[in-house]
Scaffold this motif. Structure first.
Motif, PDB file in Angstrom:
ATOM      1  N   GLU A 134       4.712   7.316  -5.537  1.00 32.48           N
ATOM      2  CA  GLU A 134       4.495   6.327  -4.470  1.00 32.48           C
ATOM      3  C   GLU A 134       3.753   5.099  -5.007  1.00 32.48           C
ATOM      4  O   GLU A 134       4.080   3.963  -4.657  1.00 32.48           O
ATOM      5  CB  GLU A 134       3.702   6.975  -3.327  1.00 32.48           C
ATOM      6  CG  GLU A 134       3.545   6.087  -2.100  1.00 32.48           C
ATOM      7  CD  GLU A 134       2.571   6.647  -1.066  1.00 32.48           C
ATOM      8  OE1 GLU A 134       2.021   7.735  -1.285  1.00 32.48           O
ATOM      9  OE2 GLU A 134       2.358   5.963  -0.051  1.00 32.48           O
ATOM     10  N   TYR A 135       2.769   5.363  -5.867  1.00 37.22           N
ATOM     11  CA  TYR A 135       1.992   4.274  -6.479  1.00 37.22           C
ATOM     12  C   TYR A 135       2.912   3.384  -7.328  1.00 37.22           C
ATOM     13  O   TYR A 135       2.879   2.147  -7.212  1.00 37.22           O
ATOM     14  CB  TYR A 135       0.871   4.901  -7.322  1.00 37.22           C
ATOM     15  CG  TYR A 135       0.297   4.029  -8.412  1.00 37.22           C
ATOM     16  CD1 TYR A 135      -0.648   3.048  -8.126  1.00 37.22           C
ATOM     17  CD2 TYR A 135       0.703   4.209  -9.742  1.00 37.22           C
ATOM     18  CE1 TYR A 135      -1.170   2.262  -9.146  1.00 37.22           C
ATOM     19  CE2 TYR A 135       0.192   3.427 -10.763  1.00 37.22           C
ATOM     20  CZ  TYR A 135      -0.752   2.451 -10.454  1.00 37.22           C
ATOM     21  OH  TYR A 135      -1.256   1.670 -11.466  1.00 37.22           O
ATOM     22  N   ALA A 136       3.744   3.984  -8.156  1.00 41.41           N
ATOM     23  CA  ALA A 136       4.649   3.187  -9.004  1.00 41.41           C
ATOM     24  C   ALA A 136       5.648   2.417  -8.151  1.00 41.41           C
ATOM     25  O   ALA A 136       6.011   1.280  -8.464  1.00 41.41           O
ATOM     26  CB  ALA A 136       5.375   4.106  -9.990  1.00 41.41           C
ATOM     27  N   ALA A 137       6.084   3.040  -7.055  1.00 44.02           N
ATOM     28  CA  ALA A 137       7.138   2.455  -6.227  1.00 44.02           C
ATOM     29  C   ALA A 137       6.604   1.426  -5.241  1.00 44.02           C
ATOM     30  O   ALA A 137       7.376   0.812  -4.507  1.00 44.02           O
ATOM     31  CB  ALA A 137       7.872   3.562  -5.473  1.00 44.02           C
ATOM     32  N   ALA A 138       5.284   1.222  -5.217  1.00 44.28           N
ATOM     33  CA  ALA A 138       4.707   0.209  -4.324  1.00 44.28           C
ATOM     34  C   ALA A 138       4.869  -1.195  -4.897  1.00 44.28           C
ATOM     35  O   ALA A 138       4.644  -2.185  -4.209  1.00 44.28           O
ATOM     36  CB  ALA A 138       3.230   0.507  -4.081  1.00 44.28           C
ATOM     37  N   TYR A 228       9.006   2.560   6.308  1.00 49.96           N
ATOM     38  CA  TYR A 228      10.126   3.466   6.599  1.00 49.96           C
ATOM     39  C   TYR A 228      10.806   4.001   5.349  1.00 49.96           C
ATOM     40  O   TYR A 228      11.170   5.163   5.276  1.00 49.96           O
ATOM     41  CB  TYR A 228      11.163   2.740   7.457  1.00 49.96           C
ATOM     42  CG  TYR A 228      10.639   2.284   8.791  1.00 49.96           C
ATOM     43  CD1 TYR A 228      10.159   3.190   9.727  1.00 49.96           C
ATOM     44  CD2 TYR A 228      10.617   0.930   9.108  1.00 49.96           C
ATOM     45  CE1 TYR A 228       9.664   2.765  10.946  1.00 49.96           C
ATOM     46  CE2 TYR A 228      10.130   0.495  10.328  1.00 49.96           C
ATOM     47  CZ  TYR A 228       9.656   1.413  11.248  1.00 49.96           C
ATOM     48  OH  TYR A 228       9.167   0.992  12.440  1.00 49.96           O
ATOM     49  N   ALA A 229      10.991   3.112   4.392  1.00 48.94           N
ATOM     50  CA  ALA A 229      11.746   3.524   3.206  1.00 48.94           C
ATOM     51  C   ALA A 229      11.033   4.671   2.490  1.00 48.94           C
ATOM     52  O   ALA A 229      11.660   5.651   2.084  1.00 48.94           O
ATOM     53  CB  ALA A 229      11.936   2.336   2.273  1.00 48.94           C
ATOM     54  N   VAL A 230       9.720   4.540   2.365  1.00 53.72           N
ATOM     55  CA  VAL A 230       8.950   5.584   1.690  1.00 53.72           C
ATOM     56  C   VAL A 230       8.889   6.841   2.560  1.00 53.72           C
ATOM     57  O   VAL A 230       8.980   7.965   2.066  1.00 53.72           O
ATOM     58  CB  VAL A 230       7.540   5.050   1.345  1.00 53.72           C
ATOM     59  CG1 VAL A 230       6.620   6.186   0.930  1.00 53.72           C
ATOM     60  CG2 VAL A 230       7.638   4.032   0.221  1.00 53.72           C
TER      61      VAL A 230
END
Lengths: 262, 201
Positions: A134-138, A228-230
């Motif tokens: 989640e951190y990388a994808a932020a 929403y995506a996450v």
């Protein structure tokens, strides 16, 4: 041409860890997850993400083939069904051949959590935790945390509205601010603690006999309902069993920065 | 022989029946003798240590029904109810059948659940020799939970959120039933447990 594209499949069969895959270092630090991390399930507290390294792209079919050749127990005809369901590697032509000649750079999907873990083990790595992913994808291309930007949210959400392509595109999308690619827009991805992501939607479950199924503070509440995506990722992951495979679910590996144990 | 009916002593007949009972169900269910089915939990053998500090091979449970659950010792509400539910389920069986059911409780809190803690827990809940309370490392606990369909997450406080289910494994380690019923006997689980027991002579 991306670095990942220049990595030959032949090379990978010769050396797993050192020269195999392209890992990117992420500095870590304080991070606010969409899932509450504190003792109060309705409020979040920032968590400290330790520095780690992550594969720049999802694991490709070519890389997975090299793994299966080196570890024949993970061929689709040999892996026990308790570790990988009947659709494991279903798109392959045979137990040791990819779907077609153009498949090598596509992300490998139809892989179970156990199989993904075994692949990462084989190169001295592991699956990322949900928080690491989640951190990388932020991040977007320029900012390490783009989540508050409605335009960026709309952009990643748009991918989920597109029907899945008949043929998966190759890995190697635009890198984000850390240099990690394809976190959004290509495949869903396993995380190591997928079976920690159970969710209670809201407080209506209070007093419900079902809450007895969960010990302690009850299931997770979601803090940021606009992500929403996450949240779709979490919903998908929390619905899966460890032997499940789907045609849009792949993975990438993570490992500690030099010196730390995996 | 004059008499067409083989004359067995009562004791020998019972012995024969007992032997048949012990072997038949396994032979009938398994793909090949000794070969573990692909859907058996025992395909995975985590490094477990039991409440007496001994190494414990999960596959040694093969051959009879097993009730499995995962827990952590410092849990004050639901986990004691899991113990209670298991005790109630065992008590619902006739004594002779009860002896043939094993119980395995694996902690997902290895940092706090030492062998000594497990031992104390087993004594507090009057767990007899049929019970194994075991610990393993974090990664192995996560894998075993994944196989059993158990969900858990560690909170910052050190407590856990977790699903509370009891799984019934058949003689070959396949999940035969699962229940989320606590503090009462789940009739469906009990029924399946009865059929999972090797036939009595």
């Amino acid at each position: 041409m991306t670095i990942a594209r220049t990595v030959g499949i032949g090379l990978l069969t010769m050396c797993g860890l050192a020269c195999g895959a392209d890992y990117v270092a992420l500095p870590g630090g304080r991070f606010v997850s969409v899932l509450p991390q504190g003792s109060v399930p309705t409020a979040t507290v920032p968590v400290e993400i330790a520095p780690f390294a992550m594969r720049a792209t999802p694991v490709t079919a070519g890389e997975y083939l090299a793994f299966v050749r080196a570890h024949p127990e993970w061929q689709r005809t040999r892996a026990p069904v308790v570790f990988a369901d009947k659709r494991y590697l279903i798109d392959w032509r045979s137990a040791t051949e990819l779907a077609d000649d153009g498949a090598a750079m596509r992300p490998q999907t139809s892989v179970s959590w156990f199989a993904a873990k075994a692949f990462c083990d084989s190169e001295g790595a592991r699956l990322p935790s949900w928080l690491e992913w989640e951190y990388a994808a932020a991040a977007d291309e320029t900012r390490r945390d783009a989540r508050a930007d409605p335009a960026w949210r709309r952009r990643i959400l748009a991918w989920y509205e597109r029907p899945t392509a008949a043929v998966m595109p190759n890995v190697g999308g635009t890198p984000n601010a850390y240099g990690v690619r394809d976190l959004h827009g290509l495949v869903w991805e396993w995380v190591d603690d997928f079976n920690a992501l159970f969710i209670a939607g809201d407080s209506r479950t209070q007093g419900d006999p079902d809450t007895l199924k969960f010990c302690g503070a009850g299931a997770i509440n979601v803090i940021d309902r606009d992500s929403y995506a996450v949240l779709m990722r979490i919903a998908l992951l929390s619905s899966l069993g460890a032997s499940d495979t789907t045609s849009s679910l792949g993975f990438r590996c993570a490992r500690p920065l030099d010196g730390a144990p995996p | 022989m004059m008499n067409p009916t083989p004359r067995l002593s009562r004791r020998n007949a019972l012995l024969l029946l007992a032997t048949a009972a012990a072997y038949l169900p396994i032979a009938a269910r398994a793909a090949a003798p000794g070969e573990l089915p692909g859907d058996s939990i025992y395909q995975y053998r985590p490094p477990l240590t039991d409440q007496d500090g001994h190494g414990f091979d999960i596959a040694s449970l093969r051959g009879g029904p097993v009730l499995v659950s995962m827990f952590y010792s410092s849990c004050e509400m639901v986990c004691p109810m899991i113990f209670e539910t298991l005790q109630l389920t065992l008590k619902a069986l006739p004594a002779i059948d009860r002896e043939r059911v094993r119980v395995l409780m694996v902690s997902f809190d290895p940092a706090r659940d030492s062998v000594a803690v497990l031992k104390a827990k087993a004594e507090a809940h009057h767990c007899d020799a049929r019970w194994t309370l075991a610990r393993t490392d974090d990664a192995s606990a996560r894998k075993l939970a994944a196989l059993l369909g158990v969900q858990y997450r560690r909170l910052a406080s050190g407590e856990f959120n977790h699903s509370s289910t009891i799984e019934l494994l058949d003689a070959d380690g396949r999940i035969a039933a699962r229940t989320g019923t606590l503090a009462a006997v789940d009739p469906a689980l009990l029924k399946r447990l009865r059929t999972a027991l090797p036939a009595r002579g």
